[in-house]
Write a protein that holds these residues in place. Sequence first.
Motif, PDB file in Angstrom:
ATOM      1  N   SER A  34      29.910  10.441 -10.278  1.00 45.26           N
ATOM      2  CA  SER A  34      30.069   9.124  -9.679  1.00 45.26           C
ATOM      3  C   SER A  34      31.544   8.733  -9.647  1.00 45.26           C
ATOM      4  O   SER A  34      32.364   9.243 -10.413  1.00 45.26           O
ATOM      5  CB  SER A  34      29.282   8.085 -10.475  1.00 45.26           C
ATOM      6  OG  SER A  34      29.849   7.919 -11.758  1.00 45.26           O
ATOM      7  N   THR A  35      31.876   7.793  -8.763  1.00 43.81           N
ATOM      8  CA  THR A  35      33.247   7.294  -8.676  1.00 43.81           C
ATOM      9  C   THR A  35      33.666   6.667 -10.001  1.00 43.81           C
ATOM     10  O   THR A  35      34.790   6.872 -10.482  1.00 43.81           O
ATOM     11  CB  THR A  35      33.365   6.243  -7.552  1.00 43.81           C
ATOM     12  OG1 THR A  35      32.889   6.824  -6.338  1.00 43.81           O
ATOM     13  CG2 THR A  35      34.803   5.793  -7.369  1.00 43.81           C
ATOM     14  N   TYR A  36      32.755   5.911 -10.588  1.00 45.65           N
ATOM     15  CA  TYR A  36      33.018   5.241 -11.863  1.00 45.65           C
ATOM     16  C   TYR A  36      33.384   6.266 -12.943  1.00 45.65           C
ATOM     17  O   TYR A  36      34.382   6.119 -13.656  1.00 45.65           O
ATOM     18  CB  TYR A  36      31.783   4.447 -12.266  1.00 45.65           C
ATOM     19  CG  TYR A  36      31.884   3.696 -13.567  1.00 45.65           C
ATOM     20  CD1 TYR A  36      32.589   2.502 -13.655  1.00 45.65           C
ATOM     21  CD2 TYR A  36      31.246   4.173 -14.714  1.00 45.65           C
ATOM     22  CE1 TYR A  36      32.671   1.806 -14.850  1.00 45.65           C
ATOM     23  CE2 TYR A  36      31.322   3.475 -15.906  1.00 45.65           C
ATOM     24  CZ  TYR A  36      32.038   2.299 -15.964  1.00 45.65           C
ATOM     25  OH  TYR A  36      32.114   1.623 -17.158  1.00 45.65           O
ATOM     26  N   HIS A  37      32.598   7.322 -13.040  1.00 47.21           N
ATOM     27  CA  HIS A  37      32.835   8.326 -14.070  1.00 47.21           C
ATOM     28  C   HIS A  37      34.132   9.091 -13.803  1.00 47.21           C
ATOM     29  O   HIS A  37      34.911   9.350 -14.732  1.00 47.21           O
ATOM     30  CB  HIS A  37      31.664   9.307 -14.132  1.00 47.21           C
ATOM     31  CG  HIS A  37      31.849  10.400 -15.146  1.00 47.21           C
ATOM     32  ND1 HIS A  37      32.012  10.153 -16.484  1.00 47.21           N
ATOM     33  CD2 HIS A  37      31.918  11.750 -15.011  1.00 47.21           C
ATOM     34  CE1 HIS A  37      32.155  11.302 -17.133  1.00 47.21           C
ATOM     35  NE2 HIS A  37      32.100  12.278 -16.262  1.00 47.21           N
ATOM     36  N   PHE A  38      34.373   9.453 -12.539  1.00 50.08           N
ATOM     37  CA  PHE A  38      35.584  10.224 -12.239  1.00 50.08           C
ATOM     38  C   PHE A  38      36.841   9.444 -12.618  1.00 50.08           C
ATOM     39  O   PHE A  38      37.759  10.000 -13.225  1.00 50.08           O
ATOM     40  CB  PHE A  38      35.634  10.597 -10.759  1.00 50.08           C
ATOM     41  CG  PHE A  38      36.798  11.506 -10.431  1.00 50.08           C
ATOM     42  CD1 PHE A  38      36.669  12.883 -10.558  1.00 50.08           C
ATOM     43  CD2 PHE A  38      38.019  10.981 -10.025  1.00 50.08           C
ATOM     44  CE1 PHE A  38      37.746  13.721 -10.285  1.00 50.08           C
ATOM     45  CE2 PHE A  38      39.094  11.809  -9.752  1.00 50.08           C
ATOM     46  CZ  PHE A  38      38.951  13.181  -9.878  1.00 50.08           C
ATOM     47  N   GLN A  39      36.891   8.167 -12.264  1.00 50.45           N
ATOM     48  CA  GLN A  39      38.075   7.376 -12.573  1.00 50.45           C
ATOM     49  C   GLN A  39      38.273   7.230 -14.078  1.00 50.45           C
ATOM     50  O   GLN A  39      39.406   7.312 -14.574  1.00 50.45           O
ATOM     51  CB  GLN A  39      37.966   5.996 -11.920  1.00 50.45           C
ATOM     52  CG  GLN A  39      38.078   6.044 -10.404  1.00 50.45           C
ATOM     53  CD  GLN A  39      38.118   4.661  -9.796  1.00 50.45           C
ATOM     54  OE1 GLN A  39      39.125   3.977  -9.842  1.00 50.45           O
ATOM     55  NE2 GLN A  39      36.997   4.235  -9.230  1.00 50.45           N
ATOM     56  N   ARG A  40      37.182   7.013 -14.811  1.00 53.54           N
ATOM     57  CA  ARG A  40      37.282   6.903 -16.267  1.00 53.54           C
ATOM     58  C   ARG A  40      37.752   8.216 -16.872  1.00 53.54           C
ATOM     59  O   ARG A  40      38.656   8.234 -17.713  1.00 53.54           O
ATOM     60  CB  ARG A  40      35.905   6.523 -16.837  1.00 53.54           C
ATOM     61  CG  ARG A  40      35.449   5.127 -16.514  1.00 53.54           C
ATOM     62  CD  ARG A  40      35.899   4.123 -17.553  1.00 53.54           C
ATOM     63  NE  ARG A  40      35.222   4.351 -18.817  1.00 53.54           N
ATOM     64  CZ  ARG A  40      33.996   3.937 -19.107  1.00 53.54           C
ATOM     65  NH1 ARG A  40      33.292   3.274 -18.208  1.00 53.54           N
ATOM     66  NH2 ARG A  40      33.475   4.162 -20.288  1.00 53.54           N
ATOM     67  N   MET A  41      37.131   9.318 -16.457  1.00 56.10           N
ATOM     68  CA  MET A  41      37.462  10.616 -17.011  1.00 56.10           C
ATOM     69  C   MET A  41      38.903  11.003 -16.687  1.00 56.10           C
ATOM     70  O   MET A  41      39.640  11.509 -17.536  1.00 56.10           O
ATOM     71  CB  MET A  41      36.485  11.679 -16.473  1.00 56.10           C
ATOM     72  CG  MET A  41      36.668  13.050 -17.081  1.00 56.10           C
ATOM     73  SD  MET A  41      35.251  14.128 -16.752  1.00 56.10           S
ATOM     74  CE  MET A  41      35.220  14.135 -14.963  1.00 56.10           C
ATOM     75  N   PHE A  42      39.324  10.763 -15.437  1.00 53.02           N
ATOM     76  CA  PHE A  42      40.685  11.083 -15.011  1.00 53.02           C
ATOM     77  C   PHE A  42      41.700  10.333 -15.870  1.00 53.02           C
ATOM     78  O   PHE A  42      42.672  10.922 -16.359  1.00 53.02           O
ATOM     79  CB  PHE A  42      40.860  10.727 -13.540  1.00 53.02           C
ATOM     80  CG  PHE A  42      42.179  11.163 -12.958  1.00 53.02           C
ATOM     81  CD1 PHE A  42      42.277  12.379 -12.295  1.00 53.02           C
ATOM     82  CD2 PHE A  42      43.311  10.371 -13.056  1.00 53.02           C
ATOM     83  CE1 PHE A  42      43.488  12.790 -11.752  1.00 53.02           C
ATOM     84  CE2 PHE A  42      44.527  10.772 -12.528  1.00 53.02           C
ATOM     85  CZ  PHE A  42      44.610  11.987 -11.869  1.00 53.02           C
TER      86      PHE A  42
END
Length: 290
Positions: A34-42
Amino acid sequence: MEWLNRMNEALDYIEDNIENNIDYEEIAKRAYCSTYHFQRMFSFIIGTPLSEYIRRRKLTLAAFELQNSDLKIIDLGMKYGYESPDAFTRAFQRQHGVTPTEARKMGVHLKSYSRISFHISIRGDECMNFKIEKKKAFSVFGLEKTVSLTGGECYKKIPEFWMELEKNGGLERISNAAKDEEGLLNAANYAYEKDGTFKYMVCQYTPKCGVDKEFVKIEVPELTWAIFPIEPHTPEDGTEKIQAIWKRIYPEWFPTSGYECADGPEFEMYYKIGENKFTAEIWIPVKRNE
């Protein structure tokens, strides 16, 4: 290897579209999350928000073009997504320390941010204990501060916030307001923004009688949590142990876990187990990868 390939495909998409409007949903799609997860992980892995990384890359390439082409500054700003010359000049000067006009002179120092890439690193030789558990809805209240993931700023600002609350009586006020609720003060991370900032709250479970307007209150729905235990510690060495686990969760556990972040706050739950001895757990809301 599959996770590495997906992350690098996401970065390829950014580079291929650096002169266009970059679609955050498409970035996450390339990484199969998800976009939410990618931004957090990045942000956790790189130490820089995704939006800041993209901005740095655009202004790096703009600087190269200024020194190697005759393209007008107004056209160059439009090329990299700035709606006005003034906006482009401000952003350029903030990164490089000089205006676009000055950047065209020979001998001017500029800053270059390279394209990042993900590679195999020999890690994971130390085990990470965890459990997946569903929890019923609950409510917490407390006092909050806005901090940033950029450059690991949060790892410095959060301990300072605890010291500030101890000095001004904030910790005592939270404990007194909790009344009949058991347990130590906890901490919550929530309201993550694209710029890498988020709210950090020192909190306690909300008592049935409610709390004063001085405090921030958040309602936590029923969620599935990945829970990471922290080994017993004293107050003096607790911060170091907790931060060490936080720094491993996103680059080591998430890529191969089959889970991604769910929308919701994260917690550090503290428990007293003896005289001057404590243990803790990190709670992160998760869902299965789609």
